[in-house]
Design a protein around this motif. Structure first.
Motif, short mmCIF file in Angstrom:
data_model
loop_
_atom_site.label_atom_id
_atom_site.label_comp_id
_atom_site.label_asym_id
_atom_site.label_seq_id
_atom_site.Cartn_x
_atom_site.Cartn_y
_atom_site.Cartn_z
N GLN A 185 1.06 -1.26 -0.07
CA GLN A 185 -0.06 -0.02 0.04
C GLN A 185 0.85 1.33 -0.10
OE1 GLN A 185 -2.30 -0.68 3.69
NE2 GLN A 185 -3.75 -1.74 2.48
N THR A 186 0.68 1.96 -1.00
CA THR A 186 1.61 3.25 -1.01
C THR A 186 0.97 4.59 -0.78
OG1 THR A 186 1.14 3.47 -3.26
CG2 THR A 186 2.97 1.87 -2.65
N GLU A 187 1.76 5.50 -0.16
CA GLU A 187 1.40 6.88 -0.57
C GLU A 187 1.40 7.50 -1.75
OE1 GLU A 187 2.61 9.47 3.13
OE2 GLU A 187 4.00 10.25 1.49
N VAL A 188 0.16 8.24 -2.20
CA VAL A 188 0.00 8.50 -3.47
C VAL A 188 1.00 9.52 -4.15
CG1 VAL A 188 -1.45 9.84 -5.14
CG2 VAL A 188 -2.31 7.59 -4.02
N GLY A 189 1.12 10.61 -3.14
CA GLY A 189 2.08 11.85 -3.37
C GLY A 189 3.40 11.47 -3.52
N SER A 190 4.18 10.51 -2.50
CA SER A 190 5.44 10.31 -2.61
C SER A 190 5.69 8.81 -3.16
CB SER A 190 5.93 10.27 -1.17
OG SER A 190 5.52 9.26 -0.48
N GLY A 191 4.88 8.03 -3.67
CA GLY A 191 5.05 6.82 -4.02
C GLY A 191 5.61 5.76 -3.10
N ALA A 192 5.94 6.36 -1.56
CA ALA A 192 6.41 5.46 -0.74
C ALA A 192 5.66 4.50 -0.18
CB ALA A 192 6.81 6.15 0.53
N VAL A 193 6.26 3.05 0.09
CA VAL A 193 5.50 2.07 0.56
C VAL A 193 4.93 2.13 2.16
CG1 VAL A 193 5.38 -0.35 1.16
CG2 VAL A 193 6.09 0.41 -0.79
N ILE A 194 3.84 2.31 2.39
CA ILE A 194 3.37 2.59 3.85
C ILE A 194 3.18 1.39 4.62
CG2 ILE A 194 3.11 5.09 3.58
CD1 ILE A 194 0.19 4.44 3.09
N GLY A 195 2.77 0.49 4.07
CA GLY A 195 2.29 -1.21 4.70
C GLY A 195 1.90 -2.00 3.53
N PHE A 196 1.42 -3.15 4.20
CA PHE A 196 1.16 -4.31 3.10
C PHE A 196 -0.17 -4.77 3.50
CE2 PHE A 196 5.57 -4.18 2.97
CZ PHE A 196 6.03 -4.41 1.67
N GLU A 197 -1.13 -5.29 2.68
CA GLU A 197 -2.36 -5.95 3.06
C GLU A 197 -1.99 -7.56 2.98
OE1 GLU A 197 -5.92 -5.27 0.65
OE2 GLU A 197 -7.00 -6.78 1.77
N ALA A 198 -2.37 -8.27 4.06
CA ALA A 198 -2.29 -9.67 3.98
C ALA A 198 -3.17 -10.48 3.23
CB ALA A 198 -1.97 -10.34 5.38
N LEU A 199 -3.07 -11.08 2.09
CA LEU A 199 -4.11 -11.72 1.47
C LEU A 199 -3.92 -13.57 1.58
CD1 LEU A 199 -4.09 -9.20 -1.38
CD2 LEU A 199 -6.19 -9.66 0.18
N LEU A 200 -4.86 -14.07 1.67
CA LEU A 200 -4.92 -15.36 1.88
C LEU A 200 -4.80 -16.24 0.84
CD1 LEU A 200 -4.99 -17.69 4.29
CD2 LEU A 200 -7.55 -17.50 4.19
N ARG A 201 -3.87 -17.50 0.67
CA ARG A 201 -3.84 -18.45 -0.44
C ARG A 201 -4.05 -19.86 0.18
NH1 ARG A 201 -5.11 -14.25 -2.48
NH2 ARG A 201 -4.03 -12.99 -3.92
N TRP A 202 -4.90 -20.33 -0.47
CA TRP A 202 -5.04 -22.08 -0.18
C TRP A 202 -4.49 -22.84 -1.26
CZ3 TRP A 202 -10.40 -25.01 0.10
CH2 TRP A 202 -10.13 -26.13 0.67
N LYS A 203 -3.28 -23.59 -0.77
CA LYS A 203 -2.96 -24.56 -1.76
C LYS A 203 -3.34 -25.89 -1.53
CE LYS A 203 1.10 -25.85 -4.69
NZ LYS A 203 2.76 -25.96 -4.48
N HIS A 204 -4.53 -26.28 -2.27
CA HIS A 204 -5.22 -27.43 -2.07
C HIS A 204 -4.42 -28.74 -2.64
CE1 HIS A 204 -7.94 -30.63 -2.48
NE2 HIS A 204 -8.90 -30.14 -1.70
N PRO A 205 -4.33 -29.75 -1.92
CA PRO A 205 -3.23 -30.88 -2.49
C PRO A 205 -3.62 -31.20 -3.86
CG PRO A 205 -4.57 -31.50 -0.54
CD PRO A 205 -4.82 -30.12 -0.65
N GLU A 206 -4.76 -31.32 -4.12
CA GLU A 206 -5.11 -32.06 -5.57
C GLU A 206 -5.62 -30.82 -6.60
OE1 GLU A 206 -8.00 -34.06 -3.47
OE2 GLU A 206 -6.00 -35.12 -2.68
N ARG A 207 -6.38 -29.71 -6.26
CA ARG A 207 -6.80 -28.96 -6.94
C ARG A 207 -5.96 -27.54 -7.18
NH1 ARG A 207 -12.86 -28.74 -6.09
NH2 ARG A 207 -13.13 -30.70 -4.55
N GLY A 208 -4.78 -27.54 -6.39
CA GLY A 208 -3.94 -26.21 -6.73
C GLY A 208 -4.54 -25.12 -5.79
N TYR A 209 -4.14 -24.11 -6.40
CA TYR A 209 -4.63 -22.77 -5.48
C TYR A 209 -6.06 -22.50 -5.76
CZ TYR A 209 0.15 -21.46 -4.53
OH TYR A 209 1.30 -21.62 -3.85
N VAL A 210 -6.77 -22.49 -4.68
CA VAL A 210 -8.35 -22.14 -4.99
C VAL A 210 -8.31 -20.81 -4.41
CG1 VAL A 210 -10.55 -22.58 -3.68
CG2 VAL A 210 -8.77 -24.46 -3.84
N SER A 211 -9.27 -19.73 -5.17
CA SER A 211 -9.15 -18.48 -4.98
C SER A 211 -10.00 -18.07 -3.50
CB SER A 211 -10.12 -17.88 -5.95
OG SER A 211 -10.65 -16.28 -5.73
N PRO A 212 -9.40 -17.01 -2.80
CA PRO A 212 -10.22 -16.90 -1.70
C PRO A 212 -11.69 -16.17 -1.98
CG PRO A 212 -8.52 -15.23 -2.15
CD PRO A 212 -8.50 -16.35 -3.08
#
Ligand code: C2E
Ligand code: CA
Ligand code: CA
Ligand code: CA
Length: 275
Positions: free
Chosen positions: A46-73
């Motif tokens: 997540q960035t500050e628009v004016g300066s472009g500096a990174v101010i933080g991150f959003e954590a997003l979940l990923r599920w790697k299913h053993p047979e199906r591969g990645y399933v969308s959150p």
């Protein structure tokens, strides 16, 4: 024609049966996914628009299913919410994200998505408190993202929970603003610290006059209420250019960075870029 109709009906019935079965299978697998180590978090800057500096991150979940591969959150979160598996999964997300963020340079914040089921669970505030103590993450560096939909089933209870969370010192962002059960009164009734404009409004903001008018008015709303506004789903330079011109505070999207394993971002999280 009559038998044809019946055939169609049977077809739909059968199709529905498959979908219900699919859901049950996923629901079953979801209950074991955390214990089996199939869940992982990716992080999007997540960035500050004016300066472009990174101010933080959003954590997003990923599920790697053993047979199906990645399933969308987008597919498995609603199933997890219906079956209450979301409580266990959400707890894992919170612990993992806070543990990770505690090692980052001080100014970087972590945004964690929280579902309605978690907000309405009587253990949630206690859990957040415990995780903050255990990980040593400064509470003001944690931002909880909630959608308006998460609040409407029991608004007075939700308000109490959000107030208790704020008392711990963390921040609350209204996610997906402009979609679902949006109501301006929610902005007044709940103690939000940030508005996240949904990506569907940001896309083509540079070329569609109506979309531009909506985004401008949300930015005006934010200014009037003293709330910073973050634009989600920024994909092009033209979209970012619009946000700069309109003095949007923060941005997030593929243009600035795709959700990725945190190792991709060590230049930020190890402090090699000055803030
Ligand atoms: P969200 O919270 O609105 O997250 C933003 C979504 O937009 C993410 O999808 C992200 O990967 C995607 N995105 C980011 N930048 C761009 C862009 O520039 N263009 C486009 N087209 N998309 C972009 P993702 O990761 O598939 O997550 C989907 C939804 O699943 C999230 O929407 C959130 O509602 C839910 N979710 C994800 N992780 C969690 C979690 O840990 N807990 C809960 N309760 N929900 C989660
Ligand atoms: Ca979010
Ligand atoms: Ca969102
Ligand atoms: Ca969303």
């Amino acid at each position: 024609a009559k038998s044809e109709g019946r055939g169609t009906y049977r077809f739909f019935e059968a199709k529905m049966g498959v979908e219900v079965r699919e859901r049950r299978l996923l629901e079953h697998d979801l209950r074991h996914a955390v214990a089996r180590g199939e869940m992982q978090l990716v992080y999007q800057p997540q960035t500050e628009v004016g300066s472009g500096a990174v101010i933080g991150f959003e954590a997003l979940l990923r599920w790697k299913h053993p047979e199906r591969g990645y399933v969308s959150p987008a597919l498995f979160i609603p199933i997890a919410e219906e079956s209450d598996a979301i409580l266990q999964i959400g707890e894992w997300v919170l612990r993992e994200a806070c543990r990770e963020a505690a090692s980052w340079p001080q100014p970087l914040s972590i945004a964690v998505n929280v579902s309605a089921v978690q907000i309405h669970s009587s253990h949630f505030v206690g859990l957040v408190h415990e995780v903050l103590l255990k990980t040593g993450l400064a509470p003001h560096r944690l931002e909880v993202e909630v959608t308006e939909t998460a609040l409407i089933s029991d608004p007075s209870r939700a308000l109490l929970t959000l107030r208790q969370l704020k008392a711990l010192g963390l921040r609350i962002a209204m996610d997906d603003f402009g979609t679902g059960y949006s109501s301006l009164s929610n902005l007044r009734s709940f103690p939000f610290d940030k508005i996240k404009i949904d990506g569907s409004f940001v896309r083509s903001v540079d070329s569609n006059e109506q979309t531009a008018a909506i985004v401008r008015s949300v930015l005006g709303l934010g200014r009037g209420l003293g709330l910073p506004v973050l634009a989600e789903g920024v994909e092009t330079d033209a979209e970012l250019g619009f946000l700069i011109a309109e003095q949007c505070h923060e941005a997030q999207g593929y243009l600035m960075g795709r959700p990725s394993p945190i190792g991709q971002f060590t230049q930020y999280t190890h402090g090699t870029i000055p803030f």
